[in-house]
Design an enzyme around this catalytic site. Structure first.
Site, short mmCIF file in Angstrom:
data_model
loop_
_atom_site.label_atom_id
_atom_site.label_comp_id
_atom_site.label_asym_id
_atom_site.label_seq_id
_atom_site.Cartn_x
_atom_site.Cartn_y
_atom_site.Cartn_z
N GLY A 46 53.48 -2.52 54.75
CA GLY A 46 53.05 -3.90 54.93
C GLY A 46 54.06 -4.67 55.75
O GLY A 46 55.23 -4.27 55.84
N GLN A 51 58.47 -11.93 59.05
CA GLN A 51 59.39 -10.81 59.30
C GLN A 51 59.55 -10.51 60.79
O GLN A 51 60.49 -9.83 61.18
CB GLN A 51 58.91 -9.55 58.58
CG GLN A 51 58.98 -9.68 57.06
CD GLN A 51 58.56 -8.38 56.40
OE1 GLN A 51 57.37 -8.12 56.22
NE2 GLN A 51 59.53 -7.54 56.09
N CYS A 89 61.75 -3.12 51.38
CA CYS A 89 61.27 -4.11 52.33
C CYS A 89 61.86 -3.79 53.70
O CYS A 89 63.04 -3.47 53.81
CB CYS A 89 61.73 -5.50 51.88
SG CYS A 89 61.22 -6.82 52.99
N LEU A 90 61.03 -3.89 54.73
CA LEU A 90 61.52 -3.60 56.09
C LEU A 90 62.61 -4.60 56.51
O LEU A 90 63.39 -4.31 57.41
CB LEU A 90 60.37 -3.63 57.10
CG LEU A 90 59.32 -2.52 56.93
CD1 LEU A 90 58.20 -2.68 57.94
CD2 LEU A 90 59.94 -1.13 57.03
N HIS A 131 53.87 -8.44 47.34
CA HIS A 131 55.10 -8.45 48.13
C HIS A 131 54.91 -9.22 49.44
O HIS A 131 55.71 -10.10 49.78
CB HIS A 131 55.52 -7.00 48.40
CG HIS A 131 56.75 -6.84 49.24
ND1 HIS A 131 57.90 -6.26 48.77
CD2 HIS A 131 57.00 -7.16 50.53
CE1 HIS A 131 58.82 -6.26 49.74
NE2 HIS A 131 58.29 -6.79 50.82
N GLU A 132 53.81 -8.91 50.14
CA GLU A 132 53.58 -9.55 51.45
C GLU A 132 53.22 -11.02 51.30
O GLU A 132 53.67 -11.86 52.09
CB GLU A 132 52.49 -8.81 52.23
CG GLU A 132 52.81 -7.34 52.54
CD GLU A 132 54.19 -7.09 53.12
OE1 GLU A 132 54.71 -7.95 53.86
OE2 GLU A 132 54.77 -6.03 52.83
N HIS A 135 56.25 -13.16 50.89
CA HIS A 135 56.96 -13.43 52.16
C HIS A 135 56.48 -14.75 52.79
O HIS A 135 57.26 -15.44 53.44
CB HIS A 135 56.69 -12.32 53.17
CG HIS A 135 57.65 -11.17 53.11
ND1 HIS A 135 59.00 -11.31 53.33
CD2 HIS A 135 57.45 -9.85 52.88
CE1 HIS A 135 59.60 -10.12 53.23
NE2 HIS A 135 58.68 -9.21 52.95
ZN ZN Z 1 59.00 -7.23 52.68
#
Ligand code: ZN
Length: 157
Positions: A46, A51, A89-90, A131-132, A135
């Site tokens: 995701g 991000q 998380c990226l 999670h997304e 953000h």
């Molecule tokens: Zn993330």
């Protein structure tokens, strides 16, 4: 399409609230394409617009269930149960931690054609949606992590 630079923790943009998308114009379509490409390139499940430095309520998800989800202006309208598991998380490369999330969520969102739809997710998909969506409100999984962050094993990379 283009790979965009993924912002990492410490970048103020990750802590800001995102604005709703009013219309999907050519620029938004490009952003969606780029976010998908960036997510796949980084082996993520995701990615949220902040991000990649864009403060818009837009996320892409692919938990390898055969679907690619684009969620615009998503709103979680139902949550059930709980699951505790490892999450990464990226925007925090090389780390993961234990996070408890609902085991089921229902989210209302718009797709890339600004058609409203509802998506139900369980387990990994529910985790990814939560999670997304966090953000988009400046939330990061580190805010919820239990027992501290752990280093990813080198072999996993
Ligand atoms: Zn993330």
């Amino acid at each position: 399409m283009a790979i965009r630079q993924i912002r990492t923790i410490g970048d103020d943009i990750l802590r800001k609230e995102c604005k709703p998308v009013k219309a999907v114009d050519q620029r938004t379509k490009q952003l969606i394409e780029d976010m998908l490409e960036t997510m796949y390139e980084a082996n993520g499940v995701g990615l949220a617009a902040p991000q990649v430095g864009v403060l818009k309520q837009l996320v892409v998800i692919d938990v390898e269930d055969g679907n690619q989800y684009v969620l615009i202006n998503p709103e979680i309208i139902e949550e059930k149960g709980s699951q505790t598991g490892e999450e990464g998380c990226l925007s925090l490369p090389g780390k993961h931690g234990t996070v408890t999330r609902p085991n089921y969520v229902k989210v209302r969102a718009f797709d890339e054609n600004m058609q409203q739809y509802e998506l139900e997710g369980e387990e990994l998909l529910a985790r990814a949606i939560c999670h997304e969506c966090a953000h988009l409100k400046g939330g990061l999984f580190v805010d919820l992590v239990e027992g501290g962050l752990k280093d990813n094993d080198k072999e996993e990379e």
